[in-house]
Design a protein around this motif. Structure first.
Motif, PDB file in Angstrom:
ATOM      1  N   LEU A 121       0.830  -1.205   0.000  1.00 41.55           N
ATOM      2  CA  LEU A 121       0.000   0.000   0.000  1.00 41.55           C
ATOM      3  C   LEU A 121       0.860   1.249   0.000  1.00 41.55           C
ATOM      4  O   LEU A 121       0.593   2.202  -0.746  1.00 41.55           O
ATOM      5  N   SER A 122       1.917   1.250   0.820  1.00 37.54           N
ATOM      6  CA  SER A 122       2.765   2.443   0.903  1.00 37.54           C
ATOM      7  C   SER A 122       3.431   2.737  -0.433  1.00 37.54           C
ATOM      8  O   SER A 122       3.610   3.900  -0.812  1.00 37.54           O
TER       9      SER A 122
ATOM     10  N   ILE B 130       0.782   4.310  -2.924  1.00 39.49           N
ATOM     11  CA  ILE B 130       0.323   5.681  -2.676  1.00 39.49           C
ATOM     12  C   ILE B 130       1.470   6.680  -2.572  1.00 39.49           C
ATOM     13  O   ILE B 130       1.241   7.861  -2.316  1.00 39.49           O
TER      14      ILE B 130
ATOM     15  N   LYS C  65      -6.100   9.394  -0.889  1.00 41.06           N
ATOM     16  CA  LYS C  65      -7.315   8.720  -0.402  1.00 41.06           C
ATOM     17  C   LYS C  65      -7.913   7.819  -1.480  1.00 41.06           C
ATOM     18  O   LYS C  65      -8.302   6.669  -1.203  1.00 41.06           O
TER      19      LYS C  65
ATOM     20  N   ARG D 249      -5.623   4.756  -2.009  1.00 39.35           N
ATOM     21  CA  ARG D 249      -5.727   3.824  -0.885  1.00 39.35           C
ATOM     22  C   ARG D 249      -7.000   2.978  -1.007  1.00 39.35           C
ATOM     23  O   ARG D 249      -6.979   1.756  -0.827  1.00 39.35           O
TER      24      ARG D 249
ATOM     25  N   GLU E 280      -7.064  -1.121  -1.508  1.00 37.33           N
ATOM     26  CA  GLU E 280      -7.609  -1.989  -0.459  1.00 37.33           C
ATOM     27  C   GLU E 280      -8.906  -2.684  -0.864  1.00 37.33           C
ATOM     28  O   GLU E 280      -9.136  -3.844  -0.496  1.00 37.33           O
TER      29      GLU E 280
END
Length: 356
Positions: free
Chosen positions: A249-250, A253, A274, A277, A281
């Motif tokens: 995820l890091s 983004i 946002k 992310r 997810e």
């Protein structure tokens, strides 16, 4: 001769003018969330014809790794997307939206279910595919000067460099004589990337000659499973920071989102993070283990994946499903028209029954 008071007044006016200019520059500055190629898309017609587009209609992610902000409109409107301009008359757009609703509602029960929306999404995606095929015919002719039905890498290279401002005859002569080309570093980097992509589009047996179908894969990798894999590899290469060929995820983004230090730019950056992310997810990470593999990203990128189309249909319905019946009524689509069409309709409910 100018008096001291007049001079000071003039100096003050100049200062205010410069201050105003700097403020305008600060306000209109934006984070670098759009690719350079997309911003320059209208600069050169020749370049548009031969350079693979960064933006692919009906594909959820751009080729530079950014999310396609217009995806929902593209798979809901298809070719009619251009008709829903922001400055169009709301009443006309409302009528067009009603017509689309009736086409999606194939069982005529005055509501749209997930299966109906899935069928429509697949139909509109195929429409974009066919449009790309037709455009490719024109683009292929532009880079096939001798009309032999094949384009060599050198032929393409000459046309590409000509679109960049180089003298076409001089470039052709130097390539013919194997002379060194004096090309700036940035253009050479683009050429190297394009050549890698050219190799990938060149079906066995490899000959560095692309026919019309192979050239379509070169310009539109979504049309070829092999090129889709190559596009996924490129995206992961650009985003993968630790070299494990997977995305956390890091990593997903943490693309550069601008360096402008004002609140407006910060708000844009925050919204961008946002959105990424949420997409990571809820959609791309299919097994929700916090890691996106090449296989997961490939399934996500495949515009003709029926399972993805069904999930997308459910998500689109959920956005506007105010009465929570898992269907969309006409009033709900009209109310959330900006999500579906990019155009906000005013007084959407006033004339629903009298017009439909």
């Amino acid at each position: 001769m100018m008096s001291r008071q007049a001079f000071l007044c003039s100096l003050g006016s100049l200062y205010l003018s410069l201050l105003f200019i700097f403020l305008l520059m600060d306000v209109y500055a934006r984070p670098a969330n759009n690719s350079l190629l997309k911003e320059k898309a209208a600069d050169s017609k020749d370049e548009n014809e031969i350079l693979p587009p960064d933006h692919l209609n009906g594909v959820k992610m751009e080729m530079d790794g950014h999310l396609n902000k217009e995806f929902h409109q593209e798979v809901f409107l298809g070719k009619e997307m251009e008709e829903f301009e922001e400055d169009s008359e709301p009443r006309k757009n409302r009528k067009k939206l009603m017509v689309i609703f009736s086409k999606v509602d194939i069982n005529n029960d005055k509501k749209i279910g997930a299966k109906e929306m899935q069928r429509w999404i697949m139909e509109k995606t195929d429409e974009h595919f066919q449009e790309a095929v037709e455009e490719n015919k024109m683009h292929f002719r532009a880079v096939d000067p001798d009309g032999d039905g094949h384009v060599s890498w050198d032929e393409y290279k000459i046309k590409f460099l000509a679109s960049k401002g180089f003298n076409e005859k001089e470039i052709a002569e130097k390539i013919k004589n194997n002379e060194e080309l004096k090309i700036d570093e940035e253009t050479q980097e683009v050429l190297d990337n394009l050549k890698d992509r050219w190799y990938q589009a060149d079906n066995p047996p490899p000959d560095l000659l692309l026919n019309e179908e192979e050239f379509l894969s070169f310009l539109h990798p979504e049309h070829s499973r092999g090129m889709l894999k190559f596009m996924v590899k490129e995206i992961i290469r650009d985003l993968d920071q630790d070299g494990d060929k997977k995305l956390t995820l890091s990593e997903f983004i943490s693309l550069p989102v601008g360096t402008v230090e004002n609140q407006q730019a910060q708000d844009i950056d925050d919204d961008w993070v946002k959105d990424r992310r949420k997409e990571f997810e809820e959609v791309i990470d299919a097994n929700h283990d916090g890691i996106v593999t090449m296989e997961e990203l490939e399934e996500y990128m495949d515009p003709m994946n029926e399972y993805n189309a069904l999930n997308e249909a459910k998500q689109m319905i959920a956005v506007a499903d105010e009465n929570q019946n898992h269907h969309l009524e006409l009033e709900e689509i009209l109310k959330y028209s900006e999500y579906f069409t990019g155009s906000k309709l005013m007084d959407y409910a006033r004339n629903v029954h009298e017009e439909f």
